[in-house]
Write an enzyme that holds these catalytic residues in place. Structure first.
Site, PDB file in Angstrom:
ATOM      1  N   VAL A 134       0.844  -1.206   0.000  1.00 57.14           N
ATOM      2  CA  VAL A 134       0.000   0.000   0.000  1.00 57.14           C
ATOM      3  C   VAL A 134       0.875   1.250   0.000  1.00 57.14           C
ATOM      4  CG1 VAL A 134      -1.809   1.284   1.219  1.00 57.14           C
ATOM      5  CG2 VAL A 134      -1.803  -1.216   1.285  1.00 57.14           C
ATOM      6  N   LYS A 207      -5.780  -1.651  -2.253  1.00 58.04           N
ATOM      7  CA  LYS A 207      -5.024  -1.003  -1.161  1.00 58.04           C
ATOM      8  C   LYS A 207      -5.982  -0.471  -0.104  1.00 58.04           C
ATOM      9  CE  LYS A 207      -1.301   0.275  -4.323  1.00 58.04           C
ATOM     10  NZ  LYS A 207      -0.888   1.225  -5.336  1.00 58.04           N
TER      11      LYS A 207
END
Ligand code: NAP
Ligand code: HSE
Length: 440
Positions: A134, A207
């Protein structure tokens, strides 16, 4: 000094090759920092003959990453291939099944199978680390999972895809075409193997789903995210936004509401003077709102070989420094069996401002009709304007731009549907949500 940590790396592309290069260049510094060396004992990729600009002599090559995960002499399996299924999924499972730690940058895999993989990791006493999954190099996972323990989160949002932000920035600042910007993002190693994952918002959704789980303790719910990408954003939208004092960003937003958790990914107009509007190029930004700390904004490189390898390296060195038998941090901040069932808030109830761009036939009464459709649906307008060229050809469509005050998503959809029935629209209306970040 303790024995060196033995790692196997599956995937020697943009991220994998950068990681190998850094590990080879920084061997001594890393050994001092970790109190032990880090040795690459095995690697895997598809094409053995490809020159990757790194020295792989003395490293065992595996054609099949699953064989490497299941049988190589390694303490850590580093998965840098990508994809939610296939080799990535099988090899990560094979490594965890025998208690080998896993480090991965693969958000698609985690968004699909993360909870299951976390359970296996816990059962086997292995770590599942995924900082690079992420926002590239930004250490957001560790921050949310470890540094902010005890905070109650209310909202997490941000720019989480470097490719999209790079495209939007260059389109705006240099007037380049969408296609040219995407090509450049691919050349620079920012884009996914299939770039539709970037531009259609799936990558941001993967994400966001991970951050939502860290924030709210729910099971990962990547399929329950409202999703719109940037492929419909035109240079006209970008210019109109600028004229109104906004910039367009692809945002992922997750927040707790009274009816459940709202997760959405869509192009968003943010005020030009907000911090997030100034985040340009491949840079990402993640804002985290929580009760004890307040608002935290993390900004940094969101994609690319070195930025991503930096996060992967952090995960590997955490393992190198950890003591055998020490308490393991659960992958999603709490034991996997304590993750709660996801309760989704209806997107229809999202309340915020909207930008609406309509191409309409050039005839009397259209402007008034649009204004009355808005009023009929209880929508209050901040502005409505007609953008006409000084000289336009007979019959050429006119552009009407509306900016609404905060209103319900459902009302906007109803108003637009009603306008569509009037017969004066040319093409599809463009609707972009407006977000006013609290302090950023
Ligand atoms: P990439 O450049 O496409 O590299 C993928 C690598 O995986 C290649 O070396 C490829 O082998 C290998 N590979 C693919 N399928 C394989 C298989 N079945 N067996 C063995 N090897 C296989 O990808 P990347 O950009 O490095 O990304 C890797 C991962 O990091 C992905 O999960 C991506 O989402 C994630 N990530 C990337 C970035 C970024 O900025 N690029 C940032 C954050 C996270 P060949 O080289 O032989 O084809
Ligand atoms: N394709 C991704 C991006 C890589 O552009 O953000 C980083 O996750």
């Amino acid at each position: 000094m303790a024995d060196a940590l033995k790692i196997g790396i599956a995937g020697l592309g943009t991220v994998g090759a950068s990681l190998v290069r850094i590990l080879q260049q920084r061997g001594n510094e890393l050994a001092v920092a970790c109190g032990r060396g880090i040795t690459i004992t095995a690697v895997s990729a598809r094409d053995r003959t490809r020159d990757r600009g790194v020295d792989l002599s003395g490293v065992t090559w595996f054609d099949d990453p699953v064989d490497m995960a299941a049988g190589a002499d390694i303490d850590v399996f580093v998965e840098l291939m990508g994809g939610a299924e296939g080799a990535a999924d099988k090899s990560v499972r094979a490594a965890l099944a025998r208690g080998v730690h896993v480090v991965t940058a693969n958000k698609a895999l985690l968004a699909r199978h993360g909870v299951e993989l976390a359970k296996t990791a816990e059962e086997k006493g292995a770590l599942l680390n995924y900082e690079a999954a992420v926002a590239g190099g930004i250490p957001v996972i560790k921050t949310m999972r470890e540094s902010l323990t005890g905070n109650t989160f209310s909202r997490v949002y941000g720019i989480m895809n470097g490719t999209c932000n790079y495209i939007l920035t260059r389109m705006e600042k240099e007037g380049l075409s969408f296609e040219a910007c995407l090509k450049e993002a691919q050349r620079l190693g920012y884009a996914e193997a299939d770039p539709t994952f970037d531009i259609e918002g799936n990558d941001t959704a993967h994400k966001l789903a991970i951050l939502t789980t860290l924030a709210f303790g729910n099971k990962i719910a990547a399929d329950d995210i409202y999703l719109e990408g940037i492929s419909n954003i035109s240079i006209d939208d970008i210019h109109a936004a600028a004229d109104l004092g906004y910039r367009i960003k692809l945002l992922g937003v997750a927040q707790k509401t009274e009816t459940g958790i709202e997760q959405r990914v869509h192009p968003t107009m943010v005020p030009y003077d907000s911090v997030i509007a100034q985040v340009d190029g491949v840079t990402n930004a993640v804002a985290i709102e929580s009760d004890i700390l307040g608002e935290l904004l993390m900004v940094g490189p969101g994609a690319g070989g070195n930025a991503t390898a930096s996060a992967v390296l952090g995960d590997i060195t955490d393992i190198a420094k950890s003591r055998p038998g020490a308490q393991r941090v659960p992958a999603f901040g709490r034991p996997a069996h304590l993750l709660e069932t996801y309760r989704q808030a209806e997107m229809q109830s999202h309340e915020g401002g909207y930008f609406i761009r309509l191409a309409v036939q050039d005839r009397t009464g259209v402007f008034a009709s649009i204004a009355s459709k808005m009023a009929e649906n209880g929508i209050s307008l901040e502005s409505i304007m007609q953008r006409s060229k000084k000289q336009h050809a007979e019959g050429e469509p006119q552009t009407i731009i509306l900016v609404t005050h905060a209103t319900m998503e459902a009302s906007v959809r109803k108003a637009v549907a009603s306008i569509k029935t009037e017969g004066y629209l040319v093409g599809e209306p463009q609707v972009i949500r407006i977000e006013r970040p609290k302090t950023v």
